[in-house]
Design a protein around this motif. Sequence first.
Motif, PDB file in Angstrom:
ATOM      1  N   VAL A   1       0.838  -1.195   0.000  1.00 16.22           N
ATOM      2  CA  VAL A   1       0.000   0.000   0.000  1.00 16.22           C
ATOM      3  C   VAL A   1       0.875   1.248   0.000  1.00 16.22           C
ATOM      4  N   ASP A   2       1.931   1.226   0.800  1.00 14.67           N
ATOM      5  CA  ASP A   2       2.839   2.383   0.853  1.00 14.67           C
ATOM      6  C   ASP A   2       3.482   2.664  -0.499  1.00 14.67           C
ATOM      7  N   THR A   3       3.928   1.610  -1.161  1.00 16.14           N
ATOM      8  CA  THR A   3       4.660   1.792  -2.425  1.00 16.14           C
ATOM      9  C   THR A   3       3.745   2.120  -3.596  1.00 16.14           C
ATOM     10  N   LYS A   4       2.439   1.820  -3.434  1.00 14.45           N
ATOM     11  CA  LYS A   4       1.465   2.040  -4.514  1.00 14.45           C
ATOM     12  C   LYS A   4       1.830   1.239  -5.770  1.00 14.45           C
ATOM     13  N   LEU A   5       2.448   0.079  -5.559  1.00 16.97           N
ATOM     14  CA  LEU A   5       2.803  -0.797  -6.664  1.00 16.97           C
ATOM     15  C   LEU A   5       1.894  -2.028  -6.644  1.00 16.97           C
ATOM     16  N   PRO A   6       1.323  -2.412  -7.784  1.00 15.71           N
ATOM     17  CA  PRO A   6       0.399  -3.550  -7.798  1.00 15.71           C
ATOM     18  C   PRO A   6       1.110  -4.901  -7.906  1.00 15.71           C
TER      19      PRO A   6
END
Length: 535
Positions: A448-453
Amino acid sequence: MTGEIAPLGVQICHALAARGVRTVFGIPGVHNQELYRGFSGTSCSHVLARHEQGAGFMADGYARALRVPGVAFVISGPGLTNALTPVGQAFSDSVPMLVIATCLEEEAAFSRGARLHELKDQMHAGDSVADWSCLATNAEAAYLLMDRAFSEFSSRRHRPKIINIPISLLSQPAPPAPRPPNYPGRPPPDQDLVSEVADLVMGADRPVIILGGGAVEAVDAARAVVERSHAACFMTYAGRGIISPGYGLNFGSFLARPESADVLARADLVIAVGTTLSETDIWRDELGHDCRMVRVDIDPAAFADLGKDDIRVIGGAGEFLGALRPQIRPFARPGGWSEAEIERSKAEMTRSCAIARPGLAEIARATFSRIPSDTMVYSDMTQLAYVAKEVVDLEVPGRWHHPYGFGTLGYALPAAIGGKVALPGSPVLAVAGDYGFQYTMQELGTLVDTKLPVAVLVWDNGGLGEIELSMTQAGIEPTATEAFLPDLELLARSYGVRFERPGTLSDLAAVVENSLNSRETTLIHTEARELCQPA
């Protein structure tokens, strides 16, 4: 910062950036916060893990994806001990990892009572799982150890290193690190030995070439040598994809099947390149061959079990295969192996795999048949992955990563995060069992922090399914093999990620494919009892 005096913590960050490090994984604490002072003004970014074990696995996943060293920052005491499992995994799987840990000063040993984050013997604790764990007593020593690590990453078998730095030293003024030296490459193999091996290959009727993870960077040379010599080939799990599945004499990654010993008994030459043929590569005491063997490895320790007539070649797999390639002339005659023979043997080994874990081969093939070709897969110690490693073919090597040697649980999710940070444009899939997922499921917060899927597939067989099977086969009444699993839909919702629970095999394949093409993280819950039917 060049030429300026600054706290050592700042200088270390700048030195790492100068040596090509772009991402550091870790958790700041009062004992290592001076390291974090240095991120400002460098090209290094930081990824905050939820647990130091997660930080270590992220560094591992990052290293495997880019084939560069992964770096982690941890505090003294529990920070380091939490990271030792990932370090041990990196050691067994030949992953380049650098852990920078703070430590208490030597005078702490003479203080009364315990001090915060005190560890009885931090250097030796790290040394038990790392290639080395050394203490930097001053700035010069820290820089020397850093360059020693990067030098060994470029010239030797990849192993994790730990640099321990006293807490107070990080805040002390220090000159900047010297410019990075020209790190050595891997030594070339002995050319006379290469020529001797070429003669053996040209004279063999039924050669078998076994390719391990060390040969991943030499795909073109490996394929040329195999095809020109009409050799049959096996790949270890770490070497999957080096030889195309379309090559007719490719036995795939069935080396650990007991039936592969019968195949190797029919060979008149075996060449193993970039693999130690460890227990987790073959799962038996003897490989099964009754002919001469050539072993090629950067690590001389790999040669301990060779016979007196066998050939030892010390060197990198890529360097050896590159040197051997021009010396192998394409055969004018067909070799002793036939495609029909290979197909019969592969069918037998496939049946053996299906019998060992009924129903899973079909599920594995369906699950992974529609994933994009550039997908990075990180799997955990779970039944679905065990079968997939054997029956799912790869066209490209270095795309499926697994905790092979140390065999830890909890690897898949954080390692997949590291892989996604390394290659944000590539789809990434984590595959974990319902029990192992709970080791590190808190790292969903890092996603969630990295906003990477990332697509996260949880294979739910009700707890410790593989251990239950092992107990049953050993005549032991299964005990402590069932475990509560929280509601994964509620878990996904609490982290704000998408949730899917496919109920059929076709639904599962479609969900995995769609999740890998999505711009948001998806938690996929698959229940074995719904999908896994005996063959």
